[in-house]
Design an enzyme around this catalytic site. Structure first.
Site, short mmCIF file in Angstrom:
data_model
loop_
_atom_site.label_atom_id
_atom_site.label_comp_id
_atom_site.label_asym_id
_atom_site.label_seq_id
_atom_site.Cartn_x
_atom_site.Cartn_y
_atom_site.Cartn_z
CD GLU A 11 1.08 -1.52 7.92
OE1 GLU A 11 0.79 -0.71 8.83
OE2 GLU A 11 1.46 -1.17 6.80
CD GLU A 45 8.35 -0.08 6.96
OE1 GLU A 45 7.37 -0.81 6.69
OE2 GLU A 45 8.49 1.06 6.47
CG ASP A 103 0.52 -3.99 2.20
OD1 ASP A 103 0.68 -4.81 3.13
OD2 ASP A 103 1.38 -3.16 1.87
CE LYS A 106 3.48 -5.73 3.79
NZ LYS A 106 3.00 -4.53 4.51
CG ASP A 123 -0.41 -0.10 2.51
OD1 ASP A 123 0.83 -0.23 2.61
OD2 ASP A 123 -1.16 -0.05 3.51
CB SER A 124 4.58 1.69 -0.38
OG SER A 124 4.72 0.52 -1.17
O1 KIV Z 1 3.65 -1.08 1.47
C1 KIV Z 1 4.81 -1.48 1.39
O2 KIV Z 1 5.51 -1.28 0.38
C2 KIV Z 1 5.37 -2.20 2.52
C3 KIV Z 1 6.84 -2.45 2.51
C4 KIV Z 1 7.54 -1.21 2.88
C5 KIV Z 1 7.22 -3.59 3.36
O3 KIV Z 1 4.68 -2.53 3.42
#
Ligand code: KIV
Length: 287
Positions: free
Chosen positions: A119, A186, A87, A117, A48-49
């Site tokens: 968090e 992270e 994510d 993923k 989600d970056s």
């Molecule tokens: O969203 C993302 O790119 C991430 C990475 C920084 C691990 O969670």
């Protein structure tokens, strides 16, 4: 290029056991996914970056499940044997279990990813357990968790005090017990990340977590500096500055359009002489 067997969660675990480093990189579209696979990445994270590096937000919070599905689908179309994880966006896994599973189901079915993923640590262990029980591989993510940036109070290294270190070790073990197949660490101090890695049977994937993790992940746009406004980060290694190359290429194009240097004859399609004669009433060049 030689085709390899599809990467699976079992393969990732065996890589940890054999001491083979796991290479993970983010991607958000079809060509980047193809290139990452050709380059030998084991895992692609549709992170989600996306919010920061592609969509222009100042955090990951505005990213929606529909954004993730759209980009995950493009990435999934670009790979054959790379393991794709996507994510779950901010607050899409904190409501009822039914709503969490519905969102996870959409991301898997419509987004074509192989895992999700989430968090968080011990506080989301029950959710992780339920998602895993539904047949979905889960990648954990602890340390600095960007979706909690406002609670954490900024981009800060995690695991510096004894309390934080104890907490993170407990979180990692809770995620492992809940069935996560691996955990992203992270911005964690190197010594703590190495200890967590040693204590777990599942792989750890570090980003700003030092040399002792089982694998590493970086954001694609950082690796190739695909941005107009670089923000150097200590834990990032930039291998090529495509941002500058793209800017140079576009400015050459703009100037050649303005000067009429582009297109030249080699970029044009010519008509047969008879048709030219019909259209112009005389041979081309006679005018
Ligand atoms: O969203 C993302 O790119 C991430 C990475 C920084 C691990 O969670």
């Amino acid at each position: 290029m030689e085709s390899r067997k599809p990467v699976t969660t079992a393969k990732l675990r065996s890589m940890k056991q054999k001491g083979t480093p796991i290479a993970m990189i983010t991607a958000y579209d079809y060509p980047t996914a193809q290139l990452a696979e050709q380059a030998g990445a084991d895992v692609i994270l549709v992170g989600d970056s996306l919010g920061n590096v592609v969509l222009g937000y100042d955090s990951t919070l505005p990213v929606t499940i529909d954004d993730m599905i759209y980009h995950s689908r493009a990435v999934a179309r670009g790979v054959r044997n790379t393991f794709v994880v996507a994510d779950m966006p901010f607050l899409t896994y904190h409501g009822s279990l039914d709503s969490t599973l519905a969102q996870v189901g959409r991301l898997m079915r419509e987004g074509g990813c192989k895992a999700v993923k989430l968090e968080g640590g011990e506080e989301i262990a029950d959710t992780v357990k339920a998602v895993v029980a539904a047949g979905v591989p889960v990648l954990g993510h602890i340390g600095f968790t960007p979706q909690a940036v406002h609670q954490i109070g900024g981009y800060k290294i995690q695991g510096k005090s004894t309390e934080q270190a104890d907490r993170m070790l407990k979180d990692a073990k809770a995620l492992e017990a809940a069935g996560a197949f691996a955990i992203v660490l992270e911005m964690v101090t190197e010594e703590l990340a190495a200890l967590i890695t040693k204590e777990l049977s599942i792989p750890t994937i570090g980003i700003g977590a030092g040399r002792g993790c089982d694998g590493q992940v970086l954001v694609f746009h950082d690796v190739v500096q695909y941005t107009a406004e670089p923000h150097p980060k200590k834990f990032v290694k930039t291998y090529v500055d495509v941002g500058s190359q793209i800017r140079t290429a576009i400015s050459q194009y703009v100037s050649e359009v303005k000067s009429r240097a582009f297109p030249d004859e080699s970029h044009t399609f010519a008509l047969d002489d008879e048709v030219v004669q019909y259209l112009y009433g005389s041979k081309k060049g006679d005018e």
